[in-house]
Design an enzyme around this catalytic site. Structure first.
Site, mmCIF file in Angstrom:
data_model
loop_
_atom_site.group_PDB
_atom_site.id
_atom_site.type_symbol
_atom_site.label_atom_id
_atom_site.label_comp_id
_atom_site.label_asym_id
_atom_site.label_seq_id
_atom_site.Cartn_x
_atom_site.Cartn_y
_atom_site.Cartn_z
ATOM 1 N N LYS A 112 10.204 168.058 -77.037
ATOM 2 C CA LYS A 112 10.321 167.366 -78.322
ATOM 3 C C LYS A 112 9.978 168.284 -79.493
ATOM 4 O O LYS A 112 10.442 168.065 -80.608
ATOM 5 C CB LYS A 112 9.388 166.164 -78.366
ATOM 6 C CG LYS A 112 9.461 165.257 -77.173
ATOM 7 C CD LYS A 112 10.681 164.393 -77.186
ATOM 8 C CE LYS A 112 10.698 163.492 -75.969
ATOM 9 N NZ LYS A 112 11.746 162.508 -76.001
HETATM 10 C C1 LIG Z 1 8.844 165.104 -70.546
HETATM 11 C C2 LIG Z 1 10.090 164.326 -70.785
HETATM 12 N N1 LIG Z 1 11.147 164.549 -69.985
HETATM 13 C C3 LIG Z 1 12.299 163.879 -70.149
HETATM 14 C C4 LIG Z 1 12.432 162.905 -71.120
HETATM 15 C C5 LIG Z 1 13.747 162.228 -71.281
HETATM 16 O O1 LIG Z 1 14.430 162.732 -72.397
HETATM 17 P P1 LIG Z 1 15.507 161.852 -73.159
HETATM 18 O O2 LIG Z 1 14.790 160.645 -73.652
HETATM 19 O O3 LIG Z 1 15.998 162.700 -74.250
HETATM 20 O O4 LIG Z 1 16.530 161.472 -72.155
HETATM 21 C C6 LIG Z 1 11.343 162.628 -71.970
HETATM 22 C C7 LIG Z 1 11.366 161.610 -73.031
HETATM 23 O O5 LIG Z 1 12.263 161.254 -73.635
HETATM 24 C C8 LIG Z 1 10.171 163.381 -71.816
HETATM 25 O O6 LIG Z 1 9.152 163.188 -72.644
HETATM 26 N N1 LIG Z 2 10.213 160.109 -73.625
HETATM 27 C C1 LIG Z 2 10.156 159.836 -75.006
HETATM 28 C C2 LIG Z 2 10.698 158.489 -75.368
HETATM 29 C C3 LIG Z 2 11.251 158.465 -76.762
HETATM 30 O O1 LIG Z 2 12.389 159.261 -76.793
HETATM 31 P P1 LIG Z 2 13.134 159.789 -78.081
HETATM 32 O O2 LIG Z 2 13.720 161.079 -77.639
HETATM 33 O O3 LIG Z 2 14.122 158.771 -78.434
HETATM 34 O O4 LIG Z 2 12.137 159.987 -79.173
HETATM 35 C C4 LIG Z 2 8.735 160.066 -75.471
HETATM 36 O O5 LIG Z 2 8.076 160.896 -74.893
HETATM 37 O O6 LIG Z 2 8.265 159.440 -76.376
#
Ligand SMILES: Cc1ncc(COP(=O)(O)O)c(C=O)c1O
Ligand SMILES: N[C@@H](CCOP(=O)(O)O)C(=O)O
Length: 462
Positions: A112
């Protein structure tokens, strides 16, 4: 560049308004009207460039109406300066034709940070220029929240409120959100699971009185800027492995569908991606949908990969918009059915298009633990549970094309799960060594729109 809503009924916006708006006013998600395609030579020229330079070349056309090139380049430099690895997103070889893309060298140890650090810079620039202030709300299963709080802490023009599911994030994730002492950032522990938090965030956006009064903005992946910044590492990884001269595949641990949608955007921009594989934990709505065509929301079941404990997958709406050939009315109808009945059936044509775009796999809790242990023994690599789900699913798709699995978080964010699987307790990097000694600041709140809005109204700077 113009951005349109997946539901077709919201104003068409430029990049800056799209970024500051978050959710479209018709409830949809903004997407670019057209996607720029890079030539073979332009993609080949990216190989070996610093991450920041690739980021500038990839994102520049999307933001050109908002930021001058030099200013944007400076924002990118500042965004990634604090990363703990020169390559920003280094590749590690796991086996013949299988590579791990380490996306956890940012300040909060999850992928993120790639988008959030840059969005922090872009918000600051835009708000200063406009003389504006906003209230950012976000829902998190652990990583988005900590990355957002880190990126926006102490900024004058924003108040940040992050809703996380009480008791359902790791201790490290919670402390990353609750220990920053700056007065403009707030972690709200909601009684419920991630889907509840995300639903309340969308409710706030659909409450136009509240939305306009507090100047609501969003930094979940409903915000297209989040997805855009994540496109970059698909290009750096693929070109390091021979693209565009040969194709590359990716497996992505998936929950809210933002990260893998960024992969598809990279593909639409001309990157030769052979397979894009969705990897889910036991909260497997995406795998079920791609397998059966039925998108039906089940109970969120807590797992050892809590960041992926998601059933209502926000960005799947963007994938549906493409699968339905940009038909906003069709997407609106599906989303309405989802709200009324808890699910919908994807049309045959759209399902075929989704299957041509994405493969998928699901991993059980035992398989996740076994993958963490197995990769530690065989390769020496210590994986977080989310990355472990990725590599386990990727194994079913290995072949002549190089496969890159996204390692989305550092194992030290989930020490209990990693220790249970391997007997090893991963340590936090030294800069966070005192995380468990810092004081926490938590506000408990009911899973109730009025209660959450009241907390925000009372707490934000006037
Ligand atoms: C460590 C981790 N892996 C994978 C995901 C999944 O990613 P996305 O929500 O973009 O599919 C998340 C949260 O979204 C995450 O925090
Ligand atoms: N796994 C995410 C969930 C939110 O996902 P987002 O990519 O839409 O912000 C988290 O860790 O908060």
């Amino acid at each position: 560049m113009r951005y349109i809503s997946t539901r077709g009924q919201a104003p068409v916006l430029g990049f800056e308004d799209t970024m500051l708006t978050g959710l479209a006013r018709d409830g949809g998600l903004y997407v670019p009207e057209e996607v720029p395609v890079l030539s073979h030579a332009e993609i080949a020229a990216l190989a070996g460039l610093p991450y920041e330079e690739v980021a500038l070349r990839i994102m520049r056309p999307f933001v050109a109406d908002a930021f001058a090139e030099d200013d944007f380049a400076a924002m990118i430099d500042r965004a990634y300066a604090g990363f703990g690895h020169d390559a920003r997103a280094p590749l590690v070889q796991l086996g013949p034709n299988h590579f791990l893309l380490e996306l956890f060298h940012g300040p909060t140890l999850a992928f993120k940070d790639f988008a959030m650090q840059l969005i922090g810079q872009m918000f600051e620039t835009s708000l200063k220029r406009r003389g504006d202030r906003v209230t950012i709300v976000g829902a998190t299963s652990g990583d988005t929240g900590s990355a957002a709080i880190e990126a926006f802490r102490g900024l004058d023009a924003v108040d940040v409120f992050i809703l996380y599911p009480h008791g359902r994030v790791s201790d490290v994730q919670r402390r990353q959100m609750t220990t920053p002492s700056e007065a403009n950032v707030h972690a709200l522990a909601i009684a419920g699971h991630f889907d509840d938090a995300q639903a309340r965030v969308k409710d706030m956006f659909n409450d136009f009185g509240f939305r306009d009064r507090v100047g609501l903005a969003g930094v979940n992946s409903i915000n297209f800027a989040r997805v855009l910044a994540q496109v970059v590492y698909y290009f750096t990884a693929a070109t390091a492995l021979g693209a565009p001269h040969r194709p590359v595949s990716f497996t992505v641990p998936t929950g809210n569908f933002g990260d893998i949608f960024a992969g598809h955007l990279a593909r639409r921009m001309g990157l030769p991606i052979e397979k894009l594989v969705v990897a889910t934990n036991q909260n497997d709505i995406l795998h079920r949908c791609l397998t059966t065509g039925e998108y039906r929301v089940g109970e969120v079941t807590p797992s050892i990969s809590p960041s992926m404990d998601i059933q209502v997958s926000s960005n799947f709406e963007r994938a549906l918009h493409l699968a339905y050939d940009g038909d906003g009315a069709a997407v609106s109808q599906l989303m309405d059915e989802l709200r009324r009945t808890g699910g919908f059936t994807v049309s045959q044509g759209a399902l075929q298009s989704l299957r041509e775009t994405y493969a998928s796999g699901r991993v059980s809790e035992d398989e996740t633990a076994a993958a963490i242990a197995g990769y530690r023994t065989r390769t020496g690599q210590l994986l977080c549970p989310h990355g472990a789900i990725g590599v386990r699913v990727a194994e079913d798709h290995l072949g002549a094309t190089p496969m890159v699995t996204l390692a989305t978080a550092h194992p030290a964010k989930f020490p209990d799960a990693v220790e249970a699987a391997t007997g090893l307790r991963p340590a936090l990097p030294p800069r966070m060594g005192d995380l468990f000694e810092r004081d926490e600041r938590i506000t408990r709140v009911a899973n109730d729109l009025a209660a959450i809005e009241a907390v925000i109204d009372e707490t934000r700077a006037a």
